[in-house]
Write a protein that holds these residues in place. Structure first.
Motif, PDB file in Angstrom:
ATOM      1  N   ARG A 209      -0.178   0.016  -5.181  1.00 32.92           N
ATOM      2  CA  ARG A 209       0.635  -0.651  -6.207  1.00 32.92           C
ATOM      3  C   ARG A 209      -0.137  -1.851  -6.743  1.00 32.92           C
ATOM      4  NH1 ARG A 209       7.066  -0.947  -5.656  1.00 32.92           N
ATOM      5  NH2 ARG A 209       7.466  -2.237  -7.453  1.00 32.92           N
ATOM      6  N   ASP A 221       8.531  -8.075  -4.651  1.00 37.36           N
ATOM      7  CA  ASP A 221       8.914  -6.683  -4.883  1.00 37.36           C
ATOM      8  C   ASP A 221       7.878  -5.729  -4.263  1.00 37.36           C
ATOM      9  OD1 ASP A 221      10.882  -5.091  -6.028  1.00 37.36           O
ATOM     10  OD2 ASP A 221       9.522  -4.515  -7.660  1.00 37.36           O
ATOM     11  N   ASP A 224       8.072  -5.814  -0.481  1.00 39.98           N
ATOM     12  CA  ASP A 224       9.263  -5.057  -0.034  1.00 39.98           C
ATOM     13  C   ASP A 224       9.008  -3.553  -0.105  1.00 39.98           C
ATOM     14  OD1 ASP A 224      10.662  -7.330   0.514  1.00 39.98           O
ATOM     15  OD2 ASP A 224      11.855  -7.316  -1.331  1.00 39.98           O
ATOM     16  N   TRP A 225       8.358  -3.125  -1.169  1.00 39.38           N
ATOM     17  CA  TRP A 225       8.041  -1.697  -1.317  1.00 39.38           C
ATOM     18  C   TRP A 225       7.105  -1.222  -0.200  1.00 39.38           C
ATOM     19  CZ3 TRP A 225       3.007   0.163  -2.434  1.00 39.38           C
ATOM     20  CH2 TRP A 225       2.925   1.545  -2.662  1.00 39.38           C
ATOM     21  N   SER A 228       8.635  -0.587   3.340  1.00 40.25           N
ATOM     22  CA  SER A 228       9.796   0.319   3.328  1.00 40.25           C
ATOM     23  C   SER A 228       9.303   1.752   3.578  1.00 40.25           C
ATOM     24  CB  SER A 228      10.486   0.258   1.963  1.00 40.25           C
ATOM     25  OG  SER A 228       9.701   0.940   0.988  1.00 40.25           O
ATOM     26  N   ALA A 230       9.518   4.008   1.387  1.00 38.87           N
ATOM     27  CA  ALA A 230       9.212   4.605   0.077  1.00 38.87           C
ATOM     28  C   ALA A 230       7.819   5.245  -0.013  1.00 38.87           C
ATOM     29  CB  ALA A 230       9.413   3.570  -1.026  1.00 38.87           C
ATOM     30  N   ARG A 236      -0.487   1.545   3.021  1.00 43.01           N
ATOM     31  CA  ARG A 236      -0.117   0.931   1.750  1.00 43.01           C
ATOM     32  C   ARG A 236      -1.139  -0.103   1.299  1.00 43.01           C
ATOM     33  NH1 ARG A 236       5.418   1.609   4.085  1.00 43.01           N
ATOM     34  NH2 ARG A 236       5.251   3.829   4.502  1.00 43.01           N
TER      35      ARG A 236
END
Lengths: 276, 323
Positions: A209, A221, A224-225, A228, A230, A236
């Motif tokens: 991201r 944001d 948090d993503w 999670s 997700a 990540r």
């Protein structure tokens, strides 16, 4: 989405962290202001928002783990510790002095709140990887975060860790790149160009991201993503587009502020800018 | 290549086979112990461990720096990682990671350097390690061991599993005869030194499996009327202070160190520092690898060519005794 009021609180927190950074480096007579200022929102989001760290947070066994792999941003880490009550604010002025717990680069043996001793760039992601593997082994619902510099990822070891985490789907690992575009000797493109980052990282099996690393709402944001379910079973990678020396106009986006003293006049001007 | 039986002469033992058995016992005793490999698991004899404890074995690929860093992360998380690869790749390739990510933060990581010295033989200089002990001993806070036979390695395994903090164990590739007694219990540790042969003319210190070659030379010289007291040193850092008294007892006579390592930064340097610190005047004949890399050859032929075994070693020891 995090409440606007909470974002404003974090923004106020970030301003105080920036002020602490300037004050520390001014007192120490040396340090790395540029890369400290660029990762402030990342640290605030991790310690004040995600981990909700307080004085006793670090003593807990079951918790998130944060490694500042770009160890030269130590003043930003110490400032964040003071901001959340993990170390006394007055101690910040001991930075880089003989006998201080606040070494020029973080030292976990002197300051136990430091997750890992860093400073030789390129090593922290592997350590965060080991912690993430341990979290998976114990089936713990926490995350292992590594804050990297974009100069730091020149190092081959970083890519060894990236390959391993992608191969073995180490989804408790979160790498956060403070992509301020400048390394010690100059701009990334003049030294070692590794962009575009996202397609490379995706090819290695990471969920990626990108966002504005100085925009608190966007940073929160993204954290948090990454923290999670997700992104599924992938490790990540957060690419925070930041500005070296962010918050102070005369430092902003300048390679010569990578390592620099801060004079009393510059401190005064800088504090005025960051505190408004 | 799966764990092939070692093609060793009768009575000879391969250290890595002892290692493979020891980690099975230690792994059963302590669930915190993990095995980390760098695509050499068949060489480091961790395959059985992997089969028994699949969740506790990690293969990092040919990426030693990442392996060492991940070991630091495991140690921070309360595990005891055993990091296994060739001594050459570990000490040379991952030196900074060992220093900064493990030794500086004083983490409980156990390093095992396989195929230390030149007795790996035919594979040649790049896979051999004549400087691993210099590198590892130079890094602050790492306890360093070079077991002198399979029984001795069993004691070292007990010790490193028990002591807190970073350790380095150098293993030899070529099978060697047992020259020390079997391990007595799960808690027996390495001795500060071990008397391997008795004699009054020359005091010789040696370490690693090269000890067998030194014993061989000492026994041969005995028939020529030269008595050599050979002391085997397993733990090179910290060296036991008891060793100083041994040298004192030999005052006025010659001392030699025989080691399968560079004459720089190995046992001779450590011994010299210990004696300097104790105020004991000394002159050490350094019998080791001079300032050069190894090369290909049969292990026994190589050791002789480097003056560390057979007739060349006997000649050197004889000359030193008569000095």
């Amino acid at each position: 989405m995090t409440d606007q009021k909470d974002i404003e609180k974090l923004e106020a927190s970030a301003r105080r962290i920036r002020a602490h950074i300037l004050t520390q480096i001014n007192a120490a007579g040396s340090g790395h202001p540029g890369g400290s200022m660029s990762c402030v929102e990342i640290l605030a989001a991790l310690f004040s928002h995600r981990a909700a760290a307080g004085a006793n947070w670090f003593g807990r066994n079951a918790r998130d783990h944060v490694i500042l792999s770009k160890g030269h941003a130590a003043p930003a880490l110490y400032a964040t510790f003071a901001e959340v009550g993990m170390i006394p604010e007055a101690e910040l002025l001991t930075l880089r002095q003989l006998g201080s717990r606040l070494q020029g680069h973080p030292d976990r043996t002197r300051l136990p709140e430091v997750e890992m001793s860093t400073g030789s760039l390129g090593q922290g992601l592997s350590v965060s990887l080991g912690i993430a593997l341990a979290l998976k082994l114990r089936n713990e619902p926490f995350y292992s975060y590594a804050i990297l510099g974009d100069g730091e990822i020149n190092s081959g070891q970083i890519w060894e860790a990236i390959a391993y985490a992608g191969t073995h789907k180490v989804n408790r690992l979160v790498a956060i790149l403070d992509a301020n575009g400048i390394q010690n000797d100059g701009r990334i493109e003049e030294v070692l160009e590794l962009r575009p980052y996202a397609p490379k990282l995706e090819a290695f099996g990471w969920a990626v991201r990108e966002f504005d690393g100085q925009n608190m709402a966007e940073v929160v944001d993204a954290v948090d993503w990454a923290s999670s379910d997700a992104p599924g079973d992938k490790p990540r990678f957060l690419i925070a587009h930041t500005t070296k020396g962010a918050g102070v106009s005369f430092m902003s986006d300048r390679a010569d502020w990578h390592s620099h003293t801060i004079s009393d006049e510059q401190l005064k001007a800088g504090l005025k800018e960051v505190m408004g | 290549m799966a764990a092939t039986p070692t093609n060793a002469p009768e009575g000879f033992v391969s250290l890595r086979d002892v290692f493979g058995d020891a980690i099975m016992a230690l792994g059963a005793r302590d669930p915190r112990i993990l095995m980390l490999d760098a695509d050499l698991a068949s060489s480091t004899r961790t395959m059985k461990f992997k089969k028994t404890y699949p969740d506790r074995h990690y293969n990092f690929g040919i990426a030693e720096q990442n392996m060492v860093g991940a070991a630091a992360g495991f140690a921070i998380s309360g595990y005891i990682p055993f990091v296994n690869t060739f001594a050459s790749f570990l000490s040379r390739r991952a030196c900074d990671q060992i220093a900064v990510s493990v030794a500086y933060p004083k983490l409980n990581v156990k390093f095992f350097g396989f195929h230390g010295g030149i007795n790996l033989g035919e594979d040649g200089a790049t896979q051999q390690a004549v400087e691993d002990l210099a590198i590892m001993q130079g890094i602050p806070g790492i306890r360093c061991y070079a077991p002198i036979d399979g029984n001795d390695l069993a004691r070292v395994m007990n010790e490193v599993a028990e002591v807190e903090g970073p350790t380095y164990v150098r293993l030899s590739r070529f099978p060697s005869p047992l020259v020390t007694p079997p391990v007595a219990s799960e808690t027996e540790r390495a001795a500060a030194f071990r008397v391997l042969t008795e004699g009054k003319d020359l005091l010789v210190f040696t370490t690693s499996t090269l000890a067998a070659k030194v014993i061989e030379a000492a026994n041969a010289l005995k028939t020529e009327g030269i008595g050599i007291r050979v002391l085997g040193i397993t733990r090179l850092k910290p060296l036991g202070n008891e060793i100083a008294a041994e040298v004192k007892a030999f005052a006025g006579k010659s001392i030699a160190v025989v080691e399968e390592h560079s004459i720089h930064g190995g046992l001779a340097d450590g011994l010299s520092a210990l004696l300097d610190g104790a105020g004991i005047a000394h002159r050490i004949e350094r019998i080791g690898v001079p300032d050069r890399f190894g090369e290909s050859g049969h292990p026994d032929a190589l050791l002789e060519a480097f003056g560390l075994a057979g007739a060349p070693l006997r000649a050197r020891l004889k000359a030193t005794a008569k000095r």
